[in-house]
Scaffold this motif. Sequence first.
Motif, PDB file in Angstrom:
ATOM      1  N   ILE A  13      19.353  47.681  21.988  1.00 46.22           N
ATOM      2  CA  ILE A  13      20.220  47.427  20.833  1.00 46.22           C
ATOM      3  C   ILE A  13      21.531  48.187  20.983  1.00 46.22           C
ATOM      4  O   ILE A  13      22.612  47.669  20.719  1.00 46.22           O
ATOM      5  N   PHE A  14      21.446  49.441  21.429  1.00 46.94           N
ATOM      6  CA  PHE A  14      22.650  50.256  21.634  1.00 46.94           C
ATOM      7  C   PHE A  14      23.573  49.600  22.646  1.00 46.94           C
ATOM      8  O   PHE A  14      24.785  49.464  22.423  1.00 46.94           O
ATOM      9  N   CYS A  15      23.014  49.141  23.764  1.00 52.35           N
ATOM     10  CA  CYS A  15      23.825  48.529  24.810  1.00 52.35           C
ATOM     11  C   CYS A  15      24.420  47.203  24.337  1.00 52.35           C
ATOM     12  O   CYS A  15      25.556  46.874  24.650  1.00 52.35           O
ATOM     13  N   THR A  16      23.603  46.457  23.578  1.00 55.50           N
ATOM     14  CA  THR A  16      24.097  45.181  23.074  1.00 55.50           C
ATOM     15  C   THR A  16      25.287  45.379  22.154  1.00 55.50           C
ATOM     16  O   THR A  16      26.296  44.690  22.234  1.00 55.50           O
ATOM     17  N   ASN A  17      25.177  46.379  21.250  1.00 53.99           N
ATOM     18  CA  ASN A  17      26.279  46.653  20.326  1.00 53.99           C
ATOM     19  C   ASN A  17      27.508  47.170  21.053  1.00 53.99           C
ATOM     20  O   ASN A  17      28.630  46.863  20.694  1.00 53.99           O
ATOM     21  N   LEU A  18      27.282  47.965  22.111  1.00 54.21           N
ATOM     22  CA  LEU A  18      28.392  48.595  22.810  1.00 54.21           C
ATOM     23  C   LEU A  18      29.030  47.659  23.827  1.00 54.21           C
ATOM     24  O   LEU A  18      30.238  47.636  23.993  1.00 54.21           O
ATOM     25  N   PHE A  19      28.204  46.862  24.492  1.00 51.12           N
ATOM     26  CA  PHE A  19      28.703  46.081  25.610  1.00 51.12           C
ATOM     27  C   PHE A  19      28.752  44.579  25.364  1.00 51.12           C
ATOM     28  O   PHE A  19      29.037  43.816  26.260  1.00 51.12           O
ATOM     29  N   SER A  20      28.413  44.127  24.173  1.00 52.06           N
ATOM     30  CA  SER A  20      28.508  42.708  23.854  1.00 52.06           C
ATOM     31  C   SER A  20      29.315  42.524  22.573  1.00 52.06           C
ATOM     32  O   SER A  20      28.816  42.033  21.568  1.00 52.06           O
ATOM     33  N   LEU A  21      30.566  42.937  22.627  1.00 54.47           N
ATOM     34  CA  LEU A  21      31.446  42.862  21.465  1.00 54.47           C
ATOM     35  C   LEU A  21      32.095  41.485  21.396  1.00 54.47           C
ATOM     36  O   LEU A  21      32.582  40.972  22.408  1.00 54.47           O
ATOM     37  N   SER A  22      32.122  40.888  20.231  1.00 53.70           N
ATOM     38  CA  SER A  22      32.737  39.580  20.061  1.00 53.70           C
ATOM     39  C   SER A  22      34.255  39.701  20.196  1.00 53.70           C
ATOM     40  O   SER A  22      34.901  40.416  19.423  1.00 53.70           O
ATOM     41  N   LEU A  23      34.827  38.983  21.165  1.00 53.25           N
ATOM     42  CA  LEU A  23      36.266  39.077  21.374  1.00 53.25           C
ATOM     43  C   LEU A  23      37.023  38.429  20.215  1.00 53.25           C
ATOM     44  O   LEU A  23      38.125  38.866  19.869  1.00 53.25           O
ATOM     45  N   VAL A  24      36.447  37.397  19.607  1.00 48.75           N
ATOM     46  CA  VAL A  24      37.097  36.758  18.458  1.00 48.75           C
ATOM     47  C   VAL A  24      37.238  37.760  17.319  1.00 48.75           C
ATOM     48  O   VAL A  24      38.312  37.916  16.729  1.00 48.75           O
ATOM     49  N   GLU A  25      36.159  38.461  17.008  1.00 45.13           N
ATOM     50  CA  GLU A  25      36.187  39.429  15.906  1.00 45.13           C
ATOM     51  C   GLU A  25      37.071  40.624  16.237  1.00 45.13           C
ATOM     52  O   GLU A  25      37.861  41.084  15.408  1.00 45.13           O
ATOM     53  N   LYS A  26      36.919  41.155  17.452  1.00 42.99           N
ATOM     54  CA  LYS A  26      37.676  42.351  17.831  1.00 42.99           C
ATOM     55  C   LYS A  26      39.169  42.076  17.962  1.00 42.99           C
ATOM     56  O   LYS A  26      39.992  42.934  17.651  1.00 42.99           O
ATOM     57  N   SER A  27      39.536  40.885  18.427  1.00 45.39           N
ATOM     58  CA  SER A  27      40.969  40.573  18.545  1.00 45.39           C
ATOM     59  C   SER A  27      41.621  40.548  17.166  1.00 45.39           C
ATOM     60  O   SER A  27      42.751  40.998  16.994  1.00 45.39           O
ATOM     61  N   LYS A  28      40.902  40.023  16.168  1.00 42.51           N
ATOM     62  CA  LYS A  28      41.427  40.041  14.797  1.00 42.51           C
ATOM     63  C   LYS A  28      41.544  41.472  14.284  1.00 42.51           C
ATOM     64  O   LYS A  28      42.531  41.851  13.667  1.00 42.51           O
ATOM     65  N   GLU A  29      40.513  42.268  14.554  1.00 38.16           N
ATOM     66  CA  GLU A  29      40.495  43.658  14.095  1.00 38.16           C
ATOM     67  C   GLU A  29      41.636  44.462  14.704  1.00 38.16           C
ATOM     68  O   GLU A  29      42.241  45.308  14.049  1.00 38.16           O
ATOM     69  N   TYR A  30      41.946  44.171  15.969  1.00 40.50           N
ATOM     70  CA  TYR A  30      42.970  44.936  16.684  1.00 40.50           C
ATOM     71  C   TYR A  30      44.354  44.298  16.561  1.00 40.50           C
ATOM     72  O   TYR A  30      45.304  44.761  17.174  1.00 40.50           O
TER      73      TYR A  30
END
Length: 340
Positions: A13-30
Amino acid sequence: MKKNFYFSLIFFIFCTNLFSLSLVEKSKEYGMNLYYDSLTESGMLEKNGHFVSFRTNEQIILFDGTLMKLTDAPKLESNQIVVTKDFLESAENFFHQEDLSIPFKVGAIVIDAGHGGKDPGASKTFTTGNKKFTCTEKDVNLRTAILVYDRLKAAYPNKKVILTRNTDKFLSLEQRTDIANSISVGKDEATLFISIHQNSSLNKTASGYEVWYLTPGYRRTVLDKADADNNATLFPILNSMMEEEYTTESIMIAKFIMDGLQAQIGDQSNARGMKAEEWFVVRNSNMPSVLIELGFVSNEKEAALLTSDDYLKKASLGIYNGISAFITHFERSKGFTTVK
């Protein structure tokens, strides 16, 4: 046994959260703009006029078409682009460099008046009562191109603004793209190619304007192999990324021009939208390029507009405003406003 299972589950779960980030969501956030073409599996992040190009399952990312970096490859999982923290940090670090200067400017703009000379393009003669007039594509193209050229020259005296033809002469399609591809600009400068045409249809009621860009899935060579240091493995990756940049920028130009035309002639003609096709001049111009179909010479009402100086002045202003809006976006220059 249970302990090992729970530890493995928590680690997963830790690796999934850390290494499988949604680019759609993160691009909006950033605050990044994300462009992605599922056909070529390539995409681009844009922020403040800068670009990070990538392809899924490829470790190379390209900054502003010039700098490369190796990072974790983006992946496509359940129709979602997922990336690692390292990928995001690479993009963010690039976008937030304090000394990051604008690497690219538009150095040249080519305005191509379609047809000419022995090639009239579409042509139609109308007779209403005692009045008779002919709308010929090559003439409308040239008049519009010169009006756009004059505005661009006045607004951008430090840029090269070039007409493929400024008289009623014939040019082959190859000659037109050769003119564009042979223009010399600075290492950090881009060239834009805008081809102006008119439409025709057997349906006499068909009317409106549209802007075409190259089909994203079309494969072409836009880089010199020297740009990849003659590396046979690296070259196709870099070439594909640059193709994606050109496609994205072409779509942006098309959108800005559509908006510009809508603002100027939207009350007299209708927007038929942005479309993709493999027209010769856009597929053989190694740069962001679009082809404009300004109206239908086969429609009597629209043909009358296309032969009107006042209408062409408004239409050319719409095209100019679209080009200038793209330049402003591309260069992030401050204080420049489009003409209303």
